[in-house]
Write a protein that holds these residues in place. Structure first.
Motif, PDB file in Angstrom:
ATOM      1  N   ASP A  19      -9.310  -4.367  -4.303  1.00 43.05           N
ATOM      2  CA  ASP A  19     -10.205  -3.855  -4.714  1.00 43.05           C
ATOM      3  C   ASP A  19      -9.758  -3.022  -5.149  1.00 43.05           C
ATOM      4  N   ILE A  20     -10.168  -2.996  -6.917  1.00 46.34           N
ATOM      5  CA  ILE A  20      -9.941  -2.595  -8.358  1.00 46.34           C
ATOM      6  C   ILE A  20     -10.834  -1.279  -8.495  1.00 46.34           C
ATOM      7  N   GLY A  21     -10.314   0.214  -8.349  1.00 46.81           N
ATOM      8  CA  GLY A  21     -10.892   0.968  -8.490  1.00 46.81           C
ATOM      9  C   GLY A  21     -10.882   1.658  -9.736  1.00 46.81           C
ATOM     10  N   GLY A  22     -11.373   2.631 -10.182  1.00 49.60           N
ATOM     11  CA  GLY A  22     -11.111   3.531 -11.764  1.00 49.60           C
ATOM     12  C   GLY A  22     -10.066   4.246 -11.232  1.00 49.60           C
ATOM     13  N   THR A  23      -9.648   5.023 -10.224  1.00 51.95           N
ATOM     14  CA  THR A  23      -8.377   5.526  -9.839  1.00 51.95           C
ATOM     15  C   THR A  23      -6.899   4.935  -9.321  1.00 51.95           C
ATOM     16  N   SER A  24      -7.621   3.787  -8.063  1.00 47.15           N
ATOM     17  CA  SER A  24      -6.563   3.163  -7.673  1.00 47.15           C
ATOM     18  C   SER A  24      -7.241   2.152  -7.069  1.00 47.15           C
ATOM     19  N   ILE A  25      -6.000   0.898  -7.465  1.00 45.07           N
ATOM     20  CA  ILE A  25      -6.524  -0.144  -6.987  1.00 45.07           C
ATOM     21  C   ILE A  25      -5.736  -0.675  -5.126  1.00 45.07           C
ATOM     22  N   LYS A  26      -7.060  -1.240  -4.165  1.00 48.22           N
ATOM     23  CA  LYS A  26      -6.417  -0.985  -2.934  1.00 48.22           C
ATOM     24  C   LYS A  26      -6.133  -2.220  -2.360  1.00 48.22           C
ATOM     25  N   PHE A  27      -5.370  -2.818  -1.971  1.00 43.38           N
ATOM     26  CA  PHE A  27      -5.541  -4.585  -1.206  1.00 43.38           C
ATOM     27  C   PHE A  27      -4.982  -4.707  -0.051  1.00 43.38           C
ATOM     28  N   GLY A  28      -5.104  -5.905   0.366  1.00 44.78           N
ATOM     29  CA  GLY A  28      -4.281  -6.480   2.355  1.00 44.78           C
ATOM     30  C   GLY A  28      -4.914  -7.106   2.947  1.00 44.78           C
ATOM     31  N   LEU A  29      -4.423  -7.081   3.798  1.00 46.41           N
ATOM     32  CA  LEU A  29      -4.514  -8.569   4.634  1.00 46.41           C
ATOM     33  C   LEU A  29      -5.138  -8.660   5.885  1.00 46.41           C
ATOM     34  N   VAL A  30      -6.873  -8.981   6.202  1.00 51.10           N
ATOM     35  CA  VAL A  30      -7.339  -8.825   7.433  1.00 51.10           C
ATOM     36  C   VAL A  30      -7.243  -9.953   7.795  1.00 51.10           C
ATOM     37  N   ASP A  31      -6.867  -9.977   9.863  1.00 48.64           N
ATOM     38  CA  ASP A  31      -7.117 -11.236  10.205  1.00 48.64           C
ATOM     39  C   ASP A  31      -9.094 -11.446  10.566  1.00 48.64           C
ATOM     40  N   ALA A  32      -9.143 -12.841  11.106  1.00 44.70           N
ATOM     41  CA  ALA A  32     -10.632 -13.293  11.257  1.00 44.70           C
ATOM     42  C   ALA A  32     -11.584 -12.675  12.651  1.00 44.70           C
ATOM     43  N   ALA A  33     -11.200 -11.041  13.433  1.00 41.86           N
ATOM     44  CA  ALA A  33     -11.330 -10.533  14.092  1.00 41.86           C
ATOM     45  C   ALA A  33     -11.646  -9.078  12.938  1.00 41.86           C
ATOM     46  N   GLY A  34     -11.665  -9.262  11.471  1.00 43.76           N
ATOM     47  CA  GLY A  34     -11.379  -7.501  11.111  1.00 43.76           C
ATOM     48  C   GLY A  34     -10.642  -6.944  10.979  1.00 43.76           C
ATOM     49  N   LYS A  35      -9.393  -6.752  11.619  1.00 45.59           N
ATOM     50  CA  LYS A  35      -8.206  -5.972  11.664  1.00 45.59           C
ATOM     51  C   LYS A  35      -7.291  -6.273  10.808  1.00 45.59           C
ATOM     52  N   ILE A  36      -7.103  -5.198  10.342  1.00 45.57           N
ATOM     53  CA  ILE A  36      -6.099  -4.710   8.798  1.00 45.57           C
ATOM     54  C   ILE A  36      -5.224  -4.872   9.786  1.00 45.57           C
ATOM     55  N   LEU A  37      -4.234  -6.657   8.568  1.00 53.30           N
ATOM     56  CA  LEU A  37      -2.486  -7.082   9.079  1.00 53.30           C
ATOM     57  C   LEU A  37      -1.310  -6.060   7.920  1.00 53.30           C
ATOM     58  N   HIS A  38      -2.075  -5.574   6.682  1.00 56.42           N
ATOM     59  CA  HIS A  38      -1.133  -5.338   5.839  1.00 56.42           C
ATOM     60  C   HIS A  38      -2.136  -4.573   4.486  1.00 56.42           C
ATOM     61  N   LYS A  39      -1.747  -2.761   4.486  1.00 55.76           N
ATOM     62  CA  LYS A  39      -2.404  -2.659   2.838  1.00 55.76           C
ATOM     63  C   LYS A  39      -2.083  -1.997   2.384  1.00 55.76           C
ATOM     64  N   GLU A  40      -2.154  -1.667   0.679  1.00 59.14           N
ATOM     65  CA  GLU A  40      -1.167  -0.863   0.581  1.00 59.14           C
ATOM     66  C   GLU A  40      -2.818  -0.705  -0.812  1.00 59.14           C
ATOM     67  N   GLN A  41      -1.753   1.263  -1.449  1.00 63.02           N
ATOM     68  CA  GLN A  41      -2.362   0.942  -2.835  1.00 63.02           C
ATOM     69  C   GLN A  41      -1.944   1.357  -3.883  1.00 63.02           C
TER      70      GLN A  41
END
Ligand code: ZN
Length: 325
Positions: free
Chosen positions: A13-35
């Motif tokens: 997700d490219i935003g004006g101030t930060s880029i957020k990124f990550g991995l989510v499983d098929a149930a919507g659980k966040i497996l990994h995230k960074e910015q």
């Protein structure tokens, strides 16, 4: 094609101030995230390098963890040609970003399917899949922050319109003689309801003398005023804060009435800092909207706060390929 349960969605997700990124499983659980900071001021080419670098590292991490990633999704400000993944609309927060071929650049580098869409569309998809509008087919998403954005889910899919520009809810005219908007038009919802517009109205009302509650919250300095503090002052009964927020709810309600009459959604999801103001604020928006919309369009409609917060952008970006696979 049926997707395996083991699938992992990778999104940026490219935003004006930060880029957020990550991995989510098929149930919507966040497996990994960074910015990472966007550092948009360095220009569009360094930013595209950064996005490419982030994509490579995210996919490397997923590969090392033996995750089942089938594609990469990217959300960006501005209108997007979602067939190619090129930014086609202006992007006030990222200078020079219009025209950037995000999809083409990433496809060439990563040799895998790449899906790119507008960030508010991605957020709407995330909220309709794993968030406040889970399972709903006709969803309007409104994001209130530095800008006022919107995303539409119609019949369970993102509605792009003919050129990819649909859903620009912030630029619905609510007063044709109103203040100049960032887009060049007059009296758009954004010109009244962006964070800056709200703060500017409060400052105008305060003029020179800070009322006691605000004075305490702002430690005597009007420059400390932001949306969070405005809500805090409102909670304590400050009259200026209450007046400004009541007016804001009226403006949003008027804008939303047109949207509701046009689309008759099941649910309206409101995200961004202003939505954190609490249930009372959303109730005020709803009651104003009801005054202007058809009762048949409002029947059964709910207005709720977005539930995925800052994660909605990258989660929705990761989900983009689901529609196309
Ligand atoms: Zn505008």
């Amino acid at each position: 094609m049926t997707l395996p349960d083991s699938i992992v969605y990778a999104g940026i997700d490219i935003g004006g101030t930060s880029i957020k990124f990550g991995l989510v499983d098929a149930a919507g659980k966040i497996l990994h995230k960074e910015q990472r900071p966007t550092t948009a001021e360095k220009g569009p080419t360094p930013l595209m390098h950064k996005v490419t670098n982030i994509a490579e590292r995210l996919l490397l991490y997923a590969a090392e963890e033996e995750m089942d990633v089938h594609w990469l999704g990217v959300g960006t400000p501005g209108a997007v040609d979602f067939k190619t993944g090129k930014v086609i609309g202006p992007c006030p927060n990222i200078k020079g970003w219009q025209g950037m071929d995000i999809g083409g650049t990433l496809r060439e580098r990563l040799n895998m399917p790449i899906y790119v869409d507008n960030d508010a569309n991605a957020m709407a998809l995330a909220e309709a899949t794993f968030g406040a509008a889970t399972g709903r087919k006709d969803v309007v998403c409104l994001t209130l922050g530095t800008g006022v954005g919107g995303g539409l889910i119609i019949g369970g899919e993102i509605y792009h319109g003919a050129n990819g520009t649909a859903g620009e809810l912030g630029h619905i005219t609510i007063n044709f003689e109103g203040p100049r908007c960032n887009c060049g038009n007059d009296g758009c919802m954004e010109a009244y309801c962006s964070s800056q517009a709200i703060i500017a109205r409060a400052k105008q009302l305060i003029k020179n003398e800070l009322p006691p509650i605000l004075k305490e919250i702002l430690e005597g300095d009007l420059d400390n005023l932001n949306i969070r503090k405005l809500f805090a002052a409102h909670k304590k009964g400050d009259e200026v804060a209450t007046q400004v927020l009541d007016e804001t709810a009226v403006y949003i309600g008027i804008g939303l009435a047109s949207v509701v009459n046009l689309l008759n959604p099941e649910i309206v999801v409101i995200g961004g800092g202003i939505a954190d103001g609490g249930g009372h604020f959303l109730e005020a928006v709803f009651s104003e909207m009801k005054k202007h919309a058809f009762s048949s369009a409002v029947d059964g409609l709910s207005i709720v706060k977005a539930s995925l917060g800052n994660n909605a952008g990258f989660i929705g970006a990761g989900l983009l390929g689901r529609i196309n696979e």
